[in-house]
Write a protein that holds these residues in place. Structure first.
Motif, PDB file in Angstrom:
ATOM      1  N   SER A  67       0.840  -1.190   0.000  1.00  0.00           N
ATOM      2  CA  SER A  67       0.000   0.000   0.000  1.00  0.00           C
ATOM      3  C   SER A  67       0.877   1.243   0.000  1.00  0.00           C
ATOM      4  O   SER A  67       1.826   1.343   0.789  1.00  0.00           O
ATOM      5  CB  SER A  67      -0.904   0.022   1.232  1.00  0.00           C
ATOM      6  OG  SER A  67      -1.752  -1.103   1.224  1.00  0.00           O
ATOM      7  N   PRO A  68       0.592   2.203  -0.868  1.00  0.00           N
ATOM      8  CA  PRO A  68       1.360   3.454  -0.845  1.00  0.00           C
ATOM      9  C   PRO A  68       1.015   4.280   0.378  1.00  0.00           C
ATOM     10  O   PRO A  68       0.028   4.035   1.064  1.00  0.00           O
ATOM     11  CB  PRO A  68       0.899   4.153  -2.129  1.00  0.00           C
ATOM     12  CG  PRO A  68      -0.466   3.609  -2.380  1.00  0.00           C
ATOM     13  CD  PRO A  68      -0.445   2.189  -1.914  1.00  0.00           C
ATOM     14  N   ARG A  69       1.847   5.270   0.630  1.00  0.00           N
ATOM     15  CA  ARG A  69       1.611   6.136   1.776  1.00  0.00           C
ATOM     16  C   ARG A  69       0.302   6.888   1.572  1.00  0.00           C
ATOM     17  O   ARG A  69       0.079   7.480   0.524  1.00  0.00           O
ATOM     18  CB  ARG A  69       2.773   7.121   1.937  1.00  0.00           C
ATOM     19  CG  ARG A  69       2.627   8.048   3.156  1.00  0.00           C
ATOM     20  CD  ARG A  69       3.814   8.964   3.255  1.00  0.00           C
ATOM     21  NE  ARG A  69       5.032   8.195   3.427  1.00  0.00           N
ATOM     22  CZ  ARG A  69       5.477   7.755   4.607  1.00  0.00           C
ATOM     23  NH1 ARG A  69       4.783   8.044   5.702  1.00  0.00           N
ATOM     24  NH2 ARG A  69       6.572   7.054   4.688  1.00  0.00           N
ATOM     25  N   PRO A  70      -0.583   6.873   2.547  1.00  0.00           N
ATOM     26  CA  PRO A  70      -1.884   7.515   2.368  1.00  0.00           C
ATOM     27  C   PRO A  70      -1.747   9.019   2.250  1.00  0.00           C
ATOM     28  O   PRO A  70      -0.895   9.640   2.860  1.00  0.00           O
ATOM     29  CB  PRO A  70      -2.655   7.115   3.635  1.00  0.00           C
ATOM     30  CG  PRO A  70      -1.592   6.837   4.648  1.00  0.00           C
ATOM     31  CD  PRO A  70      -0.440   6.262   3.885  1.00  0.00           C
ATOM     32  N   THR A  71      -2.631   9.587   1.430  1.00  0.00           N
ATOM     33  CA  THR A  71      -2.678  11.038   1.286  1.00  0.00           C
ATOM     34  C   THR A  71      -3.831  11.641   2.076  1.00  0.00           C
ATOM     35  O   THR A  71      -3.959  12.851   2.135  1.00  0.00           O
ATOM     36  CB  THR A  71      -2.839  11.407  -0.193  1.00  0.00           C
ATOM     37  OG1 THR A  71      -4.033  10.818  -0.701  1.00  0.00           O
ATOM     38  CG2 THR A  71      -1.656  10.888  -1.015  1.00  0.00           C
ATOM     39  N   GLU A  72      -4.687  10.792   2.660  1.00  0.00           N
ATOM     40  CA  GLU A  72      -5.814  11.257   3.452  1.00  0.00           C
ATOM     41  C   GLU A  72      -5.701  10.691   4.862  1.00  0.00           C
ATOM     42  O   GLU A  72      -5.116   9.623   5.070  1.00  0.00           O
ATOM     43  CB  GLU A  72      -7.140  10.786   2.825  1.00  0.00           C
ATOM     44  CG  GLU A  72      -7.407  11.361   1.451  1.00  0.00           C
ATOM     45  CD  GLU A  72      -7.898  12.789   1.509  1.00  0.00           C
ATOM     46  OE1 GLU A  72      -8.359  13.194   2.603  1.00  0.00           O
ATOM     47  OE2 GLU A  72      -7.814  13.486   0.494  1.00  0.00           O
ATOM     48  N   ASP A  81      -6.551   2.235  -2.707  1.00  0.00           N
ATOM     49  CA  ASP A  81      -5.831   2.694  -3.896  1.00  0.00           C
ATOM     50  C   ASP A  81      -6.451   2.193  -5.189  1.00  0.00           C
ATOM     51  O   ASP A  81      -5.876   2.371  -6.265  1.00  0.00           O
ATOM     52  CB  ASP A  81      -4.360   2.256  -3.826  1.00  0.00           C
ATOM     53  CG  ASP A  81      -4.212   0.755  -3.652  1.00  0.00           C
ATOM     54  OD1 ASP A  81      -5.243   0.067  -3.502  1.00  0.00           O
ATOM     55  OD2 ASP A  81      -3.063   0.270  -3.654  1.00  0.00           O
ATOM     56  N   LYS A 130      -9.895   7.862  -3.151  1.00  0.00           N
ATOM     57  CA  LYS A 130      -8.726   7.081  -3.511  1.00  0.00           C
ATOM     58  C   LYS A 130      -7.504   7.578  -2.738  1.00  0.00           C
ATOM     59  O   LYS A 130      -7.233   8.784  -2.683  1.00  0.00           O
ATOM     60  CB  LYS A 130      -8.468   7.190  -5.016  1.00  0.00           C
ATOM     61  CG  LYS A 130      -7.342   6.295  -5.497  1.00  0.00           C
ATOM     62  CD  LYS A 130      -7.180   6.364  -7.007  1.00  0.00           C
ATOM     63  CE  LYS A 130      -6.065   5.430  -7.464  1.00  0.00           C
ATOM     64  NZ  LYS A 130      -5.883   5.474  -8.942  1.00  0.00           N
ATOM     65  N   GLY A 131      -6.794   6.642  -2.135  1.00  0.00           N
ATOM     66  CA  GLY A 131      -5.640   6.976  -1.313  1.00  0.00           C
ATOM     67  C   GLY A 131      -5.950   7.082   0.175  1.00  0.00           C
ATOM     68  O   GLY A 131      -5.035   7.170   0.999  1.00  0.00           O
ATOM     69  N   GLU A 132      -7.249   7.058   0.528  1.00  0.00           N
ATOM     70  CA  GLU A 132      -7.612   7.165   1.940  1.00  0.00           C
ATOM     71  C   GLU A 132      -7.367   5.839   2.654  1.00  0.00           C
ATOM     72  O   GLU A 132      -7.553   4.762   2.089  1.00  0.00           O
ATOM     73  CB  GLU A 132      -9.089   7.563   2.050  1.00  0.00           C
ATOM     74  CG  GLU A 132      -9.548   7.855   3.471  1.00  0.00           C
ATOM     75  CD  GLU A 132     -10.984   8.343   3.528  1.00  0.00           C
ATOM     76  OE1 GLU A 132     -11.483   8.582   4.635  1.00  0.00           O
ATOM     77  OE2 GLU A 132     -11.590   8.490   2.449  1.00  0.00           O
ATOM     78  N   ARG A 133      -6.945   5.914   3.900  1.00  0.00           N
ATOM     79  CA  ARG A 133      -6.666   4.713   4.685  1.00  0.00           C
ATOM     80  C   ARG A 133      -7.872   4.366   5.553  1.00  0.00           C
ATOM     81  O   ARG A 133      -8.497   5.244   6.142  1.00  0.00           O
ATOM     82  CB  ARG A 133      -5.427   4.912   5.567  1.00  0.00           C
ATOM     83  CG  ARG A 133      -5.017   3.643   6.316  1.00  0.00           C
ATOM     84  CD  ARG A 133      -3.682   3.826   7.007  1.00  0.00           C
ATOM     85  NE  ARG A 133      -3.753   4.882   8.013  1.00  0.00           N
ATOM     86  CZ  ARG A 133      -2.714   5.250   8.774  1.00  0.00           C
ATOM     87  NH1 ARG A 133      -1.550   4.643   8.616  1.00  0.00           N
ATOM     88  NH2 ARG A 133      -2.845   6.212   9.656  1.00  0.00           N
ATOM     89  N   THR A 185      -5.196   0.667   2.425  1.00  0.00           N
ATOM     90  CA  THR A 185      -5.272   1.951   1.733  1.00  0.00           C
ATOM     91  C   THR A 185      -6.114   1.781   0.481  1.00  0.00           C
ATOM     92  O   THR A 185      -5.859   0.886  -0.333  1.00  0.00           O
ATOM     93  CB  THR A 185      -3.866   2.460   1.357  1.00  0.00           C
ATOM     94  OG1 THR A 185      -3.115   2.652   2.553  1.00  0.00           O
ATOM     95  CG2 THR A 185      -3.954   3.775   0.599  1.00  0.00           C
TER      96      THR A 185
END
Length: 334
Positions: free
Chosen positions: A242-247, A312, A272-275, A310
């Motif tokens: 999982s990439p680093r969350p942006t939210e 994604d 999208k991108g929320e954990r 995450t």
């Protein structure tokens, strides 16, 4: 002296004689039979319905061609039947083919990249799709689809939109490249992003919550774990990093008691991108599974278990238990 030979007399032929008349009297002949006048007919009142089937057959007059008479009778029958014949299949002006033929779901104004309108269905009735890519021995990728509540109907393509019927379309790197009328397809060699989207027979796109029913697979050196919309997990699938969350993260707590889930199953809207963290407590041993992300979590009786992921991947994904088959919630990622 020679005597003449006697011969038998010939019988006299009967002779017809005209009636004798005296000199100066006019000739008499048999009078011709009197012509029978046609029966009098009364014209029907204005607006009265005429019955072609009840009319008695009329023999054509000598010397009148039969073909034009038959054509005239046929035309009259068509004019009299009017709108009472077979129903037409044409839709009224100003109505699109999708609006006229599709009676399933709700036709939305939104369209996909190819200009096809979305057809909304409830999640419980909507089809699902999962794709798996396998390297081909001569290069490229063989793609296999697993669908639920859906079957391929090439024989009715172009017809009405009926639930659970239609075809799939392959989009490679965002561009449509092929249709699939069965579970197998092929993608040329190279690293690609493959999207498989389900369409109805009238070419509209099946959708849930305004998003197309589709799945996305990354094609690289080796097939990645297949993404899916409410589909069974792959036996050997592993969760991608999982990439680093942006939210900022969210936590949702769920409790399972028998066949009851609290809070009741609903949808969790995510960007999208929320954990997301799921905290689940069950009264029996089971396994939690997040479809599309292929994430699993063992559940022990009475012990809270936590799963963090995450979001994604976009789409609709169900969260359920394997043993009891309960749907706990649905993730909608946009």
């Amino acid at each position: 002296m020679t005597l003449p030979r006697a011969t038998a007399p010939r019988p006299a032929a009967p002779r017809t004689t005209a009636p004798r008349r005296t000199h100066g009297s006019p000739a008499t002949t048999a009078p011709p039979p009197a012509a029978t006048p046609p029966p009098a007919t009364t014209p029907p009142p204005v607006g009265a319905a005429l019955s072609v089937a009840a009319a008695p057959p009329v023999a054509p007059a000598p010397g009148v061609p039969v073909a034009p008479l038959v054509a005239a009778v046929t035309l009259a029958a068509l004019l009299l039947t009017g709108c009472g014949g077979r129903a037409t299949t044409h839709h009224k002006p100003g109505t699109s083919h999708q609006e006229a033929t599709g009676s399933s779901g709700t036709l939305l104004a939104a369209r996909d990249e190819g200009g096809h309108r979305l057809r909304e269905l409830p999640a419980a009735d909507a089809p699902t799709v999962r794709a798996e890519a396998r390297p081909d021995s001569e290069g490229g990728w063989n793609v296999h689809l697993t669908v639920e509540r859906f079957r391929f109907t090439p024989e009715s393509t172009g017809g009405a939109a009926l639930p659970g019927r239609g075809h799939a379309r392959l989009l490679v790197d965002g561009r449509e490249t092929a249709r699939l009328y069965g579970p197998w397809g092929y993608v040329p060699p190279g690293a690609h992003t493959l999207t498989v989207r389900l369409h109805a027979d009238d070419h509209t796109v099946w959708a849930v919550s305004g998003a197309p029913v589709q799945t996305t697979v990354s094609l690289g050196g080796t097939p990645s774990a297949s993404a899916s919309v409410t589909s069974p997990p792959a036996a050997s699938a592993t969760a991608p990093p999982s990439p680093r969350p942006t939210e900022p993260g969210r936590t949702v707590s769920l409790t399972i008691t028998g066949t009851t889930v609290q809070p009741p199953p609903s949808r969790i809207e995510l960007k999208k991108g929320e954990r997301l963290t799921l905290r689940v407590t069950s009264d029996r041993a089971d396994t939690l599974h997040v479809h599309g992300y292929d994430r699993e979590l063992p559940l022990s009786p009475g012990t809270p278990a936590t799963l963090t992921l995450t979001a994604d991947r976009t789409g609709l994904f169900e969260v359920e238990t394997h043993e009891s088959g309960l749907v706990l919630t649905q993730l909608v990622v946009r």
